[in-house]
Motif scaffolding. Structure first.
Motif, mmCIF file in Angstrom:
data_model
loop_
_atom_site.group_PDB
_atom_site.id
_atom_site.type_symbol
_atom_site.label_atom_id
_atom_site.label_comp_id
_atom_site.label_asym_id
_atom_site.label_seq_id
_atom_site.Cartn_x
_atom_site.Cartn_y
_atom_site.Cartn_z
ATOM 1 N N SER A 129 -90.639 -81.308 -44.758
ATOM 2 C CA SER A 129 -89.380 -80.568 -44.859
ATOM 3 C C SER A 129 -88.493 -81.098 -45.979
ATOM 4 O O SER A 129 -87.437 -80.523 -46.246
ATOM 5 C CB SER A 129 -88.633 -80.648 -43.530
ATOM 6 O OG SER A 129 -88.335 -81.998 -43.212
ATOM 7 N N SER A 167 -77.589 -71.882 -45.369
ATOM 8 C CA SER A 167 -78.420 -72.100 -44.178
ATOM 9 C C SER A 167 -78.564 -70.837 -43.348
ATOM 10 O O SER A 167 -79.607 -70.617 -42.736
ATOM 11 C CB SER A 167 -77.823 -73.216 -43.313
ATOM 12 O OG SER A 167 -77.773 -74.437 -44.012
ATOM 13 N N GLY A 168 -77.526 -70.018 -43.327
ATOM 14 C CA GLY A 168 -77.548 -68.856 -42.445
ATOM 15 C C GLY A 168 -77.731 -67.522 -43.130
ATOM 16 O O GLY A 168 -77.677 -66.486 -42.466
ATOM 17 N N LEU A 170 -72.955 -75.106 -47.497
ATOM 18 C CA LEU A 170 -74.122 -75.454 -46.682
ATOM 19 C C LEU A 170 -74.344 -74.429 -45.582
ATOM 20 O O LEU A 170 -75.485 -74.025 -45.316
ATOM 21 C CB LEU A 170 -73.929 -76.843 -46.068
ATOM 22 C CG LEU A 170 -74.002 -78.030 -47.032
ATOM 23 C CD1 LEU A 170 -73.605 -79.311 -46.315
ATOM 24 C CD2 LEU A 170 -75.397 -78.170 -47.630
ATOM 25 N N GLU A 171 -73.276 -73.995 -44.951
ATOM 26 C CA GLU A 171 -73.400 -72.984 -43.902
ATOM 27 C C GLU A 171 -73.869 -71.651 -44.470
ATOM 28 O O GLU A 171 -74.662 -70.934 -43.845
ATOM 29 C CB GLU A 171 -72.064 -72.821 -43.183
ATOM 30 C CG GLU A 171 -71.634 -74.053 -42.397
ATOM 31 C CD GLU A 171 -70.232 -73.934 -41.850
ATOM 32 O OE1 GLU A 171 -69.583 -72.899 -42.143
ATOM 33 O OE2 GLU A 171 -69.777 -74.852 -41.144
ATOM 34 N N GLU A 196 -87.679 -78.503 -48.702
ATOM 35 C CA GLU A 196 -86.729 -77.479 -48.276
ATOM 36 C C GLU A 196 -85.318 -78.043 -48.207
ATOM 37 O O GLU A 196 -84.344 -77.358 -48.547
ATOM 38 C CB GLU A 196 -87.143 -76.916 -46.912
ATOM 39 C CG GLU A 196 -88.445 -76.125 -46.936
ATOM 40 C CD GLU A 196 -88.414 -74.991 -47.958
ATOM 41 O OE1 GLU A 196 -87.370 -74.299 -48.022
ATOM 42 O OE2 GLU A 196 -89.408 -74.808 -48.673
ATOM 43 N N GLU A 197 -85.186 -79.297 -47.778
ATOM 44 C CA GLU A 197 -83.866 -79.927 -47.750
ATOM 45 C C GLU A 197 -83.306 -80.075 -49.157
ATOM 46 O O GLU A 197 -82.103 -79.890 -49.383
ATOM 47 C CB GLU A 197 -83.979 -81.296 -47.074
ATOM 48 C CG GLU A 197 -84.302 -81.219 -45.595
ATOM 49 C CD GLU A 197 -84.544 -82.586 -44.988
ATOM 50 O OE1 GLU A 197 -84.497 -83.585 -45.756
ATOM 51 O OE2 GLU A 197 -84.791 -82.664 -43.777
ATOM 52 N N LEU A 222 -82.046 -76.705 -50.340
ATOM 53 C CA LEU A 222 -80.782 -76.345 -49.703
ATOM 54 C C LEU A 222 -79.614 -77.048 -50.387
ATOM 55 O O LEU A 222 -78.568 -76.438 -50.642
ATOM 56 C CB LEU A 222 -80.849 -76.702 -48.222
ATOM 57 C CG LEU A 222 -79.654 -76.275 -47.362
ATOM 58 C CD1 LEU A 222 -80.126 -75.859 -45.969
ATOM 59 C CD2 LEU A 222 -78.627 -77.390 -47.229
ATOM 60 N N LYS A 223 -79.781 -78.325 -50.714
ATOM 61 C CA LYS A 223 -78.715 -79.062 -51.396
ATOM 62 C C LYS A 223 -78.446 -78.487 -52.784
ATOM 63 O O LYS A 223 -77.292 -78.366 -53.203
ATOM 64 C CB LYS A 223 -79.096 -80.534 -51.505
ATOM 65 C CG LYS A 223 -79.103 -81.279 -50.189
ATOM 66 C CD LYS A 223 -79.479 -82.738 -50.399
ATOM 67 C CE LYS A 223 -79.470 -83.503 -49.089
ATOM 68 N NZ LYS A 223 -79.844 -84.928 -49.292
ATOM 69 N N TRP A 233 -80.710 -66.161 -49.733
ATOM 70 C CA TRP A 233 -80.141 -66.648 -50.991
ATOM 71 C C TRP A 233 -79.673 -65.507 -51.873
ATOM 72 O O TRP A 233 -78.635 -65.593 -52.540
ATOM 73 C CB TRP A 233 -81.176 -67.510 -51.694
ATOM 74 C CG TRP A 233 -80.780 -68.123 -53.003
ATOM 75 C CD1 TRP A 233 -81.469 -68.050 -54.182
ATOM 76 C CD2 TRP A 233 -79.636 -68.945 -53.282
ATOM 77 N NE1 TRP A 233 -80.831 -68.760 -55.166
ATOM 78 C CE2 TRP A 233 -79.693 -69.320 -54.645
ATOM 79 C CE3 TRP A 233 -78.554 -69.382 -52.523
ATOM 80 C CZ2 TRP A 233 -78.728 -70.105 -55.258
ATOM 81 C CZ3 TRP A 233 -77.585 -70.168 -53.126
ATOM 82 C CH2 TRP A 233 -77.667 -70.529 -54.481
#
Length: 357
Positions: free
Chosen positions: A190, A138-139, A134-135, A193-194, A197-198, A142
């Motif tokens: 959002s 997120s940061g 996840l980190e 987008e969530e 991310l998952k 991709w």
């Protein structure tokens, strides 16, 4: 390991989209005649070595539709004071949204059997959302995470369950697919987008998870895709695929055409259910109106005097103007004292019933 969203080479024409449009155009041809269009292309013009025709899977897909319709019709709605006689219709609509998504998943699983190299996983797909994954997503961009594989048993923050995991054993390639009946409800929120991310965080642990939980199944490439059942314009760079492009995900010609016919037939059955319930609801309302008609007929004065029975509009205006002129009289009710209020103790907590005296 390679992890990325799905894409197709620039400039390629997706023949499945064209085939779907031609196969299911509303001409006066029979079903068998329409199925032959586009799918019966010469092998040299086909995109993939495997092919599926609707006639070959018609019985299986019709059975899936029957089960979905039965599940929708069996629902028992809860009485609702606002919806009243229309609560059955609302219950059907909610059930359709859920059952259509399940129907798409089951149909893809069935049609994927046309490619012997494809394995579709549908059960126990709870993928851990590893904190490090996840980190990472997120940061970082991709694309910069290509080649990173994480331990699926590392500390996690929750889990994600995809609709399908499709594994191409010949290419050691896995797809994490999330099938949506329509992405229209997501809009600019959002939530989409969530979800991405998952899915991307799950992709980083999927190779290790498949190896440990699915008989040492090995993949070195993971791709994620959100498939829009309504086939609105896709955006492969961000992982959005139209259902009409699913031939390229499964590497089977004709899947998109079969899915289009499936949705067409399912839609007809759903509309029949809704029409029956709508007629029932309107029939109840008509009876209720006819029962109260005599009582309505005896009202002698249907006009409503909004300004009261004794005053005209002009009189109301005059009275309002008089009240405005006397507005200064109300100033006596205010206290001009500048004393600061004494401190009081503020109590906070959950709402409770008032105490009885």
């Amino acid at each position: 390991m390679t992890t990325h969203t799905l894409s197709v080479p620039t400039g390629e024409v997706l023949r499945s989209t064209a085939a779907t449009a031609s196969v299911f155009s509303h001409h006066s041809f029979g079903l068998n005649a329409r199925i032959g269009i586009g799918i019966g292309e010469p092998v040299a013009l086909r995109r993939h070595p495997h092919i599926v025709r609707f006639a070959e899977v018609e019985a299986d897909l019709d059975l899936l539709i029957d089960r979905a319709i039965a599940a929708i019709a069996d629902g028992e709605p809860v009485e609702d004071d606002i919806l009243g006689h229309y609560v059955h219709i609302a219950s059907l609509v909610r059930a359709v949204s859920f059952r259509e998504g399940k129907l798409l998943e089951q149909a893809v699983e069935r049609l994927a059997k046309a490619n012997p190299h494809i394995v579709v996983l549908t059960q126990s797909l709870k993928l851990p959302l590893v904190k490090a994954a996840l980190e990472a997503v997120s940061g970082n961009d991709w694309q910069s995470l290509d080649g990173i594989k994480l331990d699926c048993e590392a500390p996690a923050k929750g889990s994600y369950t995809p609709d399908l995991i499709v594994v191409n054993r010949a290419k050691h390639l896995a797809y994490i697919l999330d099938l949506k009946r329509s992405l229209a409800s997501y809009g600019d929120t959002s939530r989409l987008e969530e979800l991405k991310l998952k899915m991307m965080a799950s992709a980083m642990v999927l190779p290790d998870w498949l190896y440990k939980h699915h008989k040492r199944m090995m993949v070195d490439t993971v791709e994620v895709a959100i498939v829009d059942g309504a086939s609105r314009p896709s955006d492969h760079a961000t992982g959005i695929w139209a259902l009409s492009e699913i031939d390229d995900l499964l590497e089977i010609d004709g899947v998109a055409a079969c899915m289009a016919e499936l949705r067409l037939r399912f839609g007809r059955r759903v509309q029949q259910l809704l029409e029956v319930e709508a007629r029932k609801a309107l029939g109840v309302v008509a009876i209720a109106i006819s029962d109260t008609a005599p009582a309505v007929a005896i009202v002698s004065n249907p006009l409503i005097a909004l300004n009261g029975p004794a005053r005209t509009y002009e009189e109301e205006r005059a009275m309002a103007a008089q009240d405005e002129d006397n507005g200064h009289d109300h100033l006596c009710y205010f206290d001009d004292q500048d004393d600061e209020p004494e401190p009081v103790r503020i109590r906070v907590g959950f709402a409770r019933r008032p105490r009885r005296h």
